[in-house]
Design an enzyme around this catalytic site. Structure first.
Site, PDB file in Angstrom:
ATOM      1  CG  HIS A   4     -11.717  -2.100  -8.998  1.00  0.00           C
ATOM      2  ND1 HIS A   4     -12.153  -2.482 -10.253  1.00  0.00           N
ATOM      3  CD2 HIS A   4     -10.756  -2.905  -8.109  1.00  0.00           C
ATOM      4  CE1 HIS A   4     -11.325  -3.644 -10.020  1.00  0.00           C
ATOM      5  NE2 HIS A   4     -10.659  -3.713  -9.169  1.00  0.00           N
ATOM      6  CG  ASP A   5      -6.526  -1.528  -7.867  1.00  0.00           C
ATOM      7  OD1 ASP A   5      -7.528  -2.125  -8.472  1.00  0.00           O
ATOM      8  OD2 ASP A   5      -5.581  -2.150  -7.000  1.00  0.00           O
ATOM      9  CB  THR A   6      -8.733  -1.667 -12.365  1.00  0.00           C
ATOM     10  OG1 THR A   6      -8.155  -2.610 -11.804  1.00  0.00           O
ATOM     11  CG2 THR A   6      -8.563  -1.425 -13.927  1.00  0.00           C
ATOM     12  CB  THR A  58      -0.102  -8.583  -9.021  1.00  0.00           C
ATOM     13  OG1 THR A  58       0.975  -7.950  -7.991  1.00  0.00           O
ATOM     14  CG2 THR A  58       0.009 -10.014  -8.691  1.00  0.00           C
ATOM     15  N   GLY A  81     -10.114  -5.359  -5.868  1.00  0.00           N
ATOM     16  CA  GLY A  81     -11.526  -5.539  -5.662  1.00  0.00           C
ATOM     17  C   GLY A  81     -11.937  -6.941  -4.994  1.00  0.00           C
ATOM     18  N   GLY A  90       0.923  -1.166  -0.100  1.00  0.00           N
ATOM     19  CA  GLY A  90      -0.014   0.223  -0.043  1.00  0.00           C
ATOM     20  C   GLY A  90       0.821   1.265   0.118  1.00  0.00           C
ATOM     21  NE  ARG A  91       0.395   2.362  -4.833  1.00  0.00           N
ATOM     22  CZ  ARG A  91       1.172   2.236  -5.922  1.00  0.00           C
ATOM     23  NH1 ARG A  91       2.500   2.470  -6.071  1.00  0.00           N
ATOM     24  NH2 ARG A  91       0.655   2.256  -7.064  1.00  0.00           N
ATOM     25  CG  ASN A  93      -9.871  -9.570 -14.499  1.00  0.00           C
ATOM     26  OD1 ASN A  93      -9.292  -8.842 -13.708  1.00  0.00           O
ATOM     27  ND2 ASN A  93     -11.036  -9.509 -14.968  1.00  0.00           N
TER      28      ASN A  93
END
Length: 513
Positions: A245-247, A268, A88, A19-20, A305
């Site tokens: 959602h990061d995407t 990843t 997610g 995480g950042r 994906n």
């Protein structure tokens, strides 16, 4: 609260391995982004079950917000707001007092592997896809709920919060479910952008477990007094719902010019597709394993994906464990000199899902398909990157065919944008120019939604993307070589996958996140 030019926005970006907290400032037609804190995200296996260390993540968030306050310094207004995005599907359960019941279970835990088959007995896969547009993956929240429904924890739960919404709740005391992360559950109808009553009723899911939906840009509360004291920030500090959602945040941060682009968000995992205004819910789309996730400003992320750099990460880990550690830059230089497309594997194969022994599993896949077995780390790395570029090619081509949207440029964002060899191979495989960067696309998208909500920037997605273009250094890769060789390699992978039959198809579903 209206923030002026130069205000600082804290983006909490939680990934599957780290995480950042990033601090972004928008000023003078560009944006500066600074990483102020990074922390590990290490899952923990307890009594046979793989969990997320969510309290460790929360501690990292608090430390990051403290660092953000220090970095913001005497700038106008300090930290103007906070936004949170993460991977997610995973969630925490709360009891009647709002207390977390146990650590959230990791989506790689084996508890869900048989759930798609079990759920399919009640709601067939084609009907489920017609309602939700989400590809059939054992990791989906829907299948996690099916696996957990008879547990004491689940029976005791009164509310469910997806990971970024859980962190937001702990920071603010306010509960909500952000739309882009909700779309990963396989319970949301992408046409209405609301929960699907038909799916919930058929599978006995109580939608009352979910707090109200909110969209990117909506207010999500303000930092609690104890959080302000813990982080040293001066309140009030609002929390803004972003593309949780990061995407979704990463796609919002794609520096595209015009709409004729495909994106590949790499790390990843690789998530490759196109941006649409409406979902594609056809049976052909389902059979091709495409998913319709929600994006910022009413968009749909139509994507596939792909296993992603997990394959290379696991190879590096295996070589280090074996006592032959590899320096990545030198390894990539050697891989670039290795023969191309000598051996390729299906990057979505079930044999590559679990951690451990990755070089041996790649070698066995090549041996089984009658291809030369990679000799050493450089050839194995070239096999991995050729295979990923091939998977990118197939996803970009299929996304165009199934959606009817034509692509002129491929944008690679995320960690893979640093990998020049992968970017060049993707350009060669697709026969299209590739634009690489930014690496921190999710943080850019996160900050831009906050900044627009605060009034520091204005305009729709194209205007936000123009700001990214003016703020980052991008690398261009033109396609080279004989494109027909990629066509032959793709046919080879499809043939090998067909030879493995239904087991390989089930594995492709399991390999996505």
């Amino acid at each position: 609260m209206r923030a002026g030019s130069g205000s600082a926005f804290a983006a909490v970006d939680l990934g599957a391995s780290s995480g950042r907290v990033m601090l972004g400032r928008v000023e003078g037609g560009s944006m500066a982004l600074e990483e102020v804190h990074r922390f590990a995200n290490r899952p923990v296996r307890v009594l046979g079950t793989l969990h997320w260390d969510v309290l460790g993540l929360y501690r990292g968030v608090l430390d990051g917000l403290r660092a953000a306050g220090t970095a913001a310094g005497a700038g106008p207004g300090g930290v103007a707001s906070v936004g949170i995005d993460s991977w997610g599907v995973d969630y925490g359960l709360l009891d009647a007092d709002g207390t977390l019941i146990g650590n959230p279970v990791h989506h790689r835990d084996a508890r869900t592997q048989q759930m798609p088959t079990e759920v399919g007995k009640v709601l067939p896969a084609d009907e489920l896809y017609a309602h939700t547009g989400i590809q059939r993956m054992p990791i989906n929240t829907l299948y996690q709920l099916a696996a957990a429904r008879d547990s004491h924890q689940f029976r005791s739960a009164r509310q469910l919060l997806l990971i970024p919404d859980l962190i937001s709740y702990w920071l603010t005391g306010q509960r909500g479910t952000e739309l882009t992360i909700a779309s990963t559950t396989q319970l949301l109808d992408p046409r209405t952008r609301r929960w699907s009553p038909a799916v919930a009723e058929a599978l006995g899911v109580d939608l009352g477990l979910f707090p109200p939906l909110r969209s990117p840009g909506d207010p999500a509360g303000a930092l609690r007094a104890d959080v302000l004291a813990e982080t040293g920030l001066t309140g009030p500090v609002p929390v803004t719902a972003v593309g949780a959602h990061d995407t979704a945040s990463a796609v919002a941060g794609v520096p595209a010019q015009g709409g004729a682009f495909a994106y590949i968000a790499t790390g990843t995992w690789s998530l490759a597709g196109v941006e649409l205004t409406s979902p594609v819910l056809t049976e052909e789309s389902r059979a091709a394993n495409f998913t319709n996730e929600l994006g910022v400003d009413g968009t749909v992320r139509y994507l596939r994906n792909i296993m992603g750099l997990w394959l290379l990460q696991e190879c590096l880990r295996a070589w280090e464990t074996e006592g032959t550690p590899q320096e990545l830059d030198a390894l990539l230089e050697s891989a670039a000199r290795a023969p191309g497309l000598r051996s390729v594997v299906d990057a979505g194969g079930a044999e590559f899902l679990e951690p451990g022994g990755m070089p041996q599993r790649i070698a066995e896949a090549c041996r089984r398909s009658g291809q030369p077995v990679p000799r050493g780390a450089a050839e194995t790395t070239r096999c991995v990157l050729d295979s990923l570029a091939l998977a990118h090619r197939e996803a970009v081509f299929e996304a165009q065919r199934l959606s009817g949207k034509q692509v002129e440029t491929v944008h690679i964002v995320g960690g893979g944008a640093r990998n020049a060899l992968l970017c060049q191979l993707t350009a060669d495989a697709c026969g299209l120019p590739v634009v690489a960067g930014p690496v921190e696309a999710a943080a850019y998208g996160n900050v831009l939604v906050q900044a627009r909500t605060a009034g520091a920037v204005t305009g729709p997605l194209p205007a936000l993307r123009a700001l990214v273009r003016s703020s980052v250094r991008l690398r261009q890769y033109a396609p080279t070589g004989d494109h027909s060789s990629w066509h032959r390699a793709a046919a080879r992978v499809r043939r090998d996958a067909s030879a493995d039959g239904p087991q390989r198809e089930e594995g492709r579903e399991a390999s996505c996140a």
